[in-house]
Design an enzyme around this catalytic site. Structure first.
Site, PDB file in Angstrom:
ATOM      1  N   ARG A 270       0.818  -1.230   0.000  1.00  0.00           N
ATOM      2  CA  ARG A 270       0.000   0.000   0.000  1.00  0.00           C
ATOM      3  C   ARG A 270       0.841   1.265   0.000  1.00  0.00           C
ATOM      4  O   ARG A 270       0.467   2.271   0.616  1.00  0.00           O
ATOM      5  CB  ARG A 270      -0.909   0.042   1.246  1.00  0.00           C
ATOM      6  CG  ARG A 270      -1.995  -0.981   1.277  1.00  0.00           C
ATOM      7  CD  ARG A 270      -3.208  -0.461   0.505  1.00  0.00           C
ATOM      8  NE  ARG A 270      -4.141  -1.544   0.254  1.00  0.00           N
ATOM      9  CZ  ARG A 270      -5.122  -1.889   1.093  1.00  0.00           C
ATOM     10  NH1 ARG A 270      -5.292  -1.235   2.209  1.00  0.00           N
ATOM     11  NH2 ARG A 270      -5.908  -2.873   0.793  1.00  0.00           N
TER      12      ARG A 270
ATOM     13  N   ARG B 100      -6.050  12.688  -5.123  1.00  0.00           N
ATOM     14  CA  ARG B 100      -7.378  12.115  -4.938  1.00  0.00           C
ATOM     15  C   ARG B 100      -8.482  13.162  -4.726  1.00  0.00           C
ATOM     16  O   ARG B 100      -9.652  12.816  -4.703  1.00  0.00           O
ATOM     17  CB  ARG B 100      -7.347  11.154  -3.740  1.00  0.00           C
ATOM     18  CG  ARG B 100      -6.849   9.740  -4.036  1.00  0.00           C
ATOM     19  CD  ARG B 100      -7.811   8.984  -4.927  1.00  0.00           C
ATOM     20  NE  ARG B 100      -9.162   9.054  -4.415  1.00  0.00           N
ATOM     21  CZ  ARG B 100      -9.624   8.345  -3.395  1.00  0.00           C
ATOM     22  NH1 ARG B 100      -8.859   7.466  -2.785  1.00  0.00           N
ATOM     23  NH2 ARG B 100     -10.866   8.486  -2.983  1.00  0.00           N
TER      24      ARG B 100
ATOM     25  N   TYR C 156     -14.685 -11.339   0.382  1.00  0.00           N
ATOM     26  CA  TYR C 156     -15.360 -10.072   0.070  1.00  0.00           C
ATOM     27  C   TYR C 156     -16.672 -10.328  -0.671  1.00  0.00           C
ATOM     28  O   TYR C 156     -17.683  -9.668  -0.425  1.00  0.00           O
ATOM     29  CB  TYR C 156     -14.432  -9.141  -0.722  1.00  0.00           C
ATOM     30  CG  TYR C 156     -13.339  -8.586   0.175  1.00  0.00           C
ATOM     31  CD1 TYR C 156     -13.577  -7.474   0.989  1.00  0.00           C
ATOM     32  CD2 TYR C 156     -12.101  -9.202   0.266  1.00  0.00           C
ATOM     33  CE1 TYR C 156     -12.605  -6.987   1.844  1.00  0.00           C
ATOM     34  CE2 TYR C 156     -11.111  -8.727   1.121  1.00  0.00           C
ATOM     35  CZ  TYR C 156     -11.373  -7.620   1.901  1.00  0.00           C
ATOM     36  OH  TYR C 156     -10.417  -7.149   2.757  1.00  0.00           O
TER      37      TYR C 156
END
Ligand code: CP3
Length: 343
Positions: A25, A38, A149
């Protein structure tokens, strides 16, 4: 030696005096430049815009001098073309969850090479952006973790939903897991074809399983993928969070790199897994606090692995959003200034 040569040497189990470092990450919210980027684009749109992916993927390499780039994407895009709605806020929100076996007939067949082509395009664009001297990694989620998920996991307290589906509908579960494995093989092959130097398979949730359940629900599908990649000479790394009790299984997989979390002692993994390359394993929580602790614990790890052939420094899991950038700089500097000599 370029960063790419250094990284490939370690992937291939060679001893190098310098240890390469990248961070799971590594492009993310702890970086001000990422947060700025972002402001104008959602996570989903970013991941599907190759130029934007290239920019964000390059950020941590250029700002922090990390030794490898990992393509900015997510393990869950593989679910979208099945007809599943996927959003991120910032964690993934999937609808509908797989709760009943009748839903399986509604899942669409698809060609990963066309529906997930945006990832190949992003890899090609990122390679242009980075040049030839930086190693570039692709990735996917392991079938079991993606299945978690798909069946509604958002955090550890939802794990029962996944296990309930698996135990109530074992045959249907096996079909879904196998389907995910086959899609993953084609997806990773495509990523390798688009220039990924290696691929990492994330089985983040498999460490929650006992040995028998891992053997039934995760291992066969990892084996399918990893054996096929080995056959095609595509270098692969496997990350499982909390894998200490599963090392005997991991040992028999023909994977090049085993990425470990901080609860597995590296010396023990080295005993069991040699000659595989090891990657890890600093506790990401330690990066939240005192800089001296970061330097001290990183140095401990470097000493522990000082003689091991094939070692890549990483964290034991993804970097946390509250991590001070100065601590990451201190970590990279510590790893870069450590010179190994073969004893
Ligand atoms: O490592 C990298 O820098 C590459 C990018 C990457 C992302 N997700 C970007 C992302 C990778 C390798 C992943 C894999 C992934 N995604 C995993 C396996 C690895 C792991 O961490 O266990 C999992 C389980 C997911 C599913 C997922 N996607 C979660 C749990 C979340 C929320 C994470 C968070 O920090 O809140 C996401 C969203 C996501 N994927 C983000 C990023 C940078 C956060 C989105 C944002 O920045 O707003």
């Amino acid at each position: 030696m370029t960063k790419r040569e250094l990284f490939m040497a370690n992937l291939d189990g060679e001893f190098t005096t310098r240890v390469p470092i990248w961070i799971m990450r590594q492009a993310g919210r702890y970086l001000p430049q990422y947060r700025e980027f972002r402001r104008n684009i959602s996570f989903e749109e970013l991941c599907k815009t190759p130029k934007a992916v290239a920019e964000v993927t390059a950020q941590p390499v250029e700002i922090l001098d990390l030794d490898a780039a990992i393509i900015f994407s997510d393990i869950l895009f593989i679910l979208e073309p099945l007809g599943i709605d996927l959003r991120f806020d910032p964690g993934p929100i999937i609808s509908p969850f797989l709760e009943k076996p009748e839903q399986l007939s509604q899942m669409a067949e698809y060609e990963p090479e066309s529906k997930l082509q945006f990832v190949a395009d992003a890899l090609l664009e990122t390679r242009r952006r980075l040049g030839n001297d930086i190693p570039l990694l692709g990735f996917c989620g392991a079938p079991f973790t993606v299945f978690c998920y798909l069946t509604g996991i958002r955090g550890a307290r939802d794990f029962h939903k996944t296990i309930r589906f698996l135990t109530n509908y074992p045959d249907e579960s096996a079909l879904v897991l196998e389907r995910l494995a086959k899609l993953s093989i084609r997806y990773l092959r495509m990523q390798s074809g688009a220039g990924a130097d290696a691929v990492q398979i994330f089985d983040t949730w498999a460490g929650e399983l006992g040995e028998k359940e891992f053997a039934a629900w995760s291992f066969p599908y990892l084996k399918m993928i990893i054996e096929q990649l080995a056959e095609e000479n595509i270098r692969a790394s496997l990350y499982i969070k909390g894998a200490y009790h599963l090392l005997d299984y991991i040992r028999i997989l023909p994977v090049n790199v085993v990425s470990l979390d901080w609860k597995t002692p590296l010396w023990r993994a080295a005993e069991l897994l040699e000659p595989k390359t090891l990657q890890g394993n600093l506790d990401p929580h330690l990066l939240l606090g005192n800089r001296d602790v970061v330097v001290k614990r990183a140095t401990d790890i470097l000493h522990e692995m000082a003689d091991y052939s094939g070692f890549i420094f990483n964290l034991g899991h993804g970097i946390l959003p509250d991590t001070p950038v100065e601590n990451v700089r201190a970590l990279v500097e510590t790893v870069h200034s450590f010179e190994r000599t073969r004893s």
